[in-house]
Scaffold this motif. Sequence first.
Motif, PDB file in Angstrom:
ATOM      1  N   LEU A   5       0.863  -1.173   0.000  1.00 22.48           N
ATOM      2  CA  LEU A   5       0.000   0.000   0.000  1.00 22.48           C
ATOM      3  C   LEU A   5       0.901   1.225   0.000  1.00 22.48           C
ATOM      4  O   LEU A   5       1.577   1.504   0.983  1.00 22.48           O
ATOM      5  N   VAL A   6       0.961   1.925  -1.130  1.00 17.65           N
ATOM      6  CA  VAL A   6       1.835   3.084  -1.261  1.00 17.65           C
ATOM      7  C   VAL A   6       1.217   4.293  -0.572  1.00 17.65           C
ATOM      8  O   VAL A   6       1.869   5.035   0.128  1.00 17.65           O
ATOM      9  N   ASN A   7      -0.044   4.517  -0.801  1.00 13.75           N
ATOM     10  CA  ASN A   7      -0.803   5.547  -0.109  1.00 13.75           C
ATOM     11  C   ASN A   7      -2.226   5.037  -0.003  1.00 13.75           C
ATOM     12  O   ASN A   7      -2.534   3.980  -0.536  1.00 13.75           O
ATOM     13  N   PRO A   8      -3.112   5.733   0.682  1.00 13.57           N
ATOM     14  CA  PRO A   8      -4.464   5.194   0.870  1.00 13.57           C
ATOM     15  C   PRO A   8      -5.213   4.884  -0.423  1.00 13.57           C
ATOM     16  O   PRO A   8      -6.140   4.092  -0.419  1.00 13.57           O
ATOM     17  N   ASN A   9      -4.808   5.483  -1.543  1.00 11.44           N
ATOM     18  CA  ASN A   9      -5.527   5.274  -2.793  1.00 11.44           C
ATOM     19  C   ASN A   9      -4.781   4.433  -3.809  1.00 11.44           C
ATOM     20  O   ASN A   9      -5.310   4.141  -4.868  1.00 11.44           O
ATOM     21  N   MET A  10      -3.532   4.043  -3.532  1.00 14.73           N
ATOM     22  CA  MET A  10      -2.733   3.314  -4.504  1.00 14.73           C
ATOM     23  C   MET A  10      -2.128   2.060  -3.897  1.00 14.73           C
ATOM     24  O   MET A  10      -1.574   2.096  -2.802  1.00 14.73           O
ATOM     25  N   THR A  11      -2.229   0.968  -4.638  1.00 17.75           N
ATOM     26  CA  THR A  11      -1.632  -0.291  -4.224  1.00 17.75           C
ATOM     27  C   THR A  11      -0.730  -0.785  -5.342  1.00 17.75           C
ATOM     28  O   THR A  11      -1.106  -0.743  -6.509  1.00 17.75           O
ATOM     29  N   VAL A  12       0.461  -1.259  -4.974  1.00 21.26           N
ATOM     30  CA  VAL A  12       1.394  -1.841  -5.935  1.00 21.26           C
ATOM     31  C   VAL A  12       1.458  -3.344  -5.669  1.00 21.26           C
ATOM     32  O   VAL A  12       1.670  -3.776  -4.545  1.00 21.26           O
ATOM     33  N   ILE A  13       1.273  -4.121  -6.727  1.00 23.06           N
ATOM     34  CA  ILE A  13       1.323  -5.577  -6.638  1.00 23.06           C
ATOM     35  C   ILE A  13       2.579  -6.048  -7.356  1.00 23.06           C
ATOM     36  O   ILE A  13       2.842  -5.635  -8.480  1.00 23.06           O
ATOM     37  N   ARG A  14       3.336  -6.941  -6.719  1.00 20.31           N
ATOM     38  CA  ARG A  14       4.568  -7.458  -7.294  1.00 20.31           C
ATOM     39  C   ARG A  14       4.540  -8.984  -7.338  1.00 20.31           C
ATOM     40  O   ARG A  14       5.100  -9.639  -6.452  1.00 20.31           O
ATOM     41  N   PRO A  15       3.915  -9.558  -8.361  1.00 25.87           N
ATOM     42  CA  PRO A  15       3.922 -11.021  -8.485  1.00 25.87           C
ATOM     43  C   PRO A  15       5.308 -11.495  -8.925  1.00 25.87           C
ATOM     44  O   PRO A  15       6.126 -10.702  -9.404  1.00 25.87           O
ATOM     45  N   ASN A  16       5.567 -12.784  -8.756  1.00 26.15           N
ATOM     46  CA  ASN A  16       6.832 -13.327  -9.235  1.00 26.15           C
ATOM     47  C   ASN A  16       6.618 -14.697  -9.857  1.00 26.15           C
ATOM     48  O   ASN A  16       5.573 -15.307  -9.670  1.00 26.15           O
ATOM     49  N   GLY A  17       7.598 -15.129 -10.624  1.00 27.18           N
ATOM     50  CA  GLY A  17       7.508 -16.428 -11.277  1.00 27.18           C
ATOM     51  C   GLY A  17       6.705 -16.355 -12.558  1.00 27.18           C
ATOM     52  O   GLY A  17       6.801 -15.397 -13.316  1.00 27.18           O
ATOM     53  N   SER A  18       5.902 -17.378 -12.778  1.00 24.04           N
ATOM     54  CA  SER A  18       5.078 -17.461 -13.984  1.00 24.04           C
ATOM     55  C   SER A  18       3.613 -17.291 -13.634  1.00 24.04           C
ATOM     56  O   SER A  18       3.158 -17.764 -12.597  1.00 24.04           O
ATOM     57  N   ILE A  19       2.901 -16.611 -14.513  1.00 24.73           N
ATOM     58  CA  ILE A  19       1.449 -16.514 -14.378  1.00 24.73           C
ATOM     59  C   ILE A  19       0.902 -17.275 -15.575  1.00 24.73           C
ATOM     60  O   ILE A  19       1.142 -16.903 -16.725  1.00 24.73           O
ATOM     61  N   ASN A  20       0.195 -18.364 -15.279  1.00 24.85           N
ATOM     62  CA  ASN A  20      -0.273 -19.245 -16.351  1.00 24.85           C
ATOM     63  C   ASN A  20      -1.613 -19.872 -15.979  1.00 24.85           C
ATOM     64  O   ASN A  20      -2.214 -19.497 -14.983  1.00 24.85           O
ATOM     65  N   GLY A  21      -2.043 -20.800 -16.786  1.00 25.05           N
ATOM     66  CA  GLY A  21      -3.334 -21.444 -16.575  1.00 25.05           C
ATOM     67  C   GLY A  21      -3.507 -22.047 -15.193  1.00 25.05           C
ATOM     68  O   GLY A  21      -4.615 -22.141 -14.679  1.00 25.05           O
ATOM     69  N   ASP A  39     -10.428   1.600  -0.584  1.00 20.65           N
ATOM     70  CA  ASP A  39     -10.349   2.845  -1.341  1.00 20.65           C
ATOM     71  C   ASP A  39      -9.273   2.810  -2.416  1.00 20.65           C
ATOM     72  O   ASP A  39      -8.768   3.850  -2.811  1.00 20.65           O
ATOM     73  N   CYS A  40      -8.910   1.640  -2.887  1.00 15.87           N
ATOM     74  CA  CYS A  40      -7.864   1.524  -3.903  1.00 15.87           C
ATOM     75  C   CYS A  40      -8.377   2.059  -5.234  1.00 15.87           C
ATOM     76  O   CYS A  40      -9.146   1.411  -5.928  1.00 15.87           O
ATOM     77  N   SER A  41      -7.978   3.274  -5.579  1.00 17.85           N
ATOM     78  CA  SER A  41      -8.403   3.848  -6.856  1.00 17.85           C
ATOM     79  C   SER A  41      -7.330   3.675  -7.928  1.00 17.85           C
ATOM     80  O   SER A  41      -7.593   3.854  -9.106  1.00 17.85           O
ATOM     81  N   ILE A  42      -6.104   3.310  -7.490  1.00 20.26           N
ATOM     82  CA  ILE A  42      -5.008   3.075  -8.425  1.00 20.26           C
ATOM     83  C   ILE A  42      -4.352   1.751  -8.073  1.00 20.26           C
ATOM     84  O   ILE A  42      -3.906   1.534  -6.940  1.00 20.26           O
TER      85      ILE A  42
END
Length: 109
Positions: A5-21, A39-42
């Motif tokens: 949670l960077v600020n009340p309105n922004m969230t940063v997601i950092r996945p790792n590896g592979s995203i697949n079926g 309140d995540c608007s970004i």
Amino acid sequence: MQSTLVNPNMTVIRPNGSINGANALEFERKLTTLLTQGDCSILLLDLGKVESIDSAAVLALVSVLKLSQNMGRRFSLCSVSPALKMIFELTQLDRLFEIYEDESAFTNA
């Protein structure tokens, strides 16, 4: 998948590896939950540690993008590797998504 949670309105997601079926549906559910709760608007998806994606992952990303647009929220990507960037370019999704060099480029935009 790490969430910051960077600020009340922004969230940063950092996945790792592979995203697949095998994990794309769970990945989509997590992103959807973040968008629809609070309140995540970004929502910024940092793909710097993602090694590969397949068509199921692309569909999940498009689904989350559509949801964010319907909700009037912002969903952007950053730190996209050259291999992943090629997938976005071949599918012409680079025209649909906001893609930034890194998190600081997003913040400065």
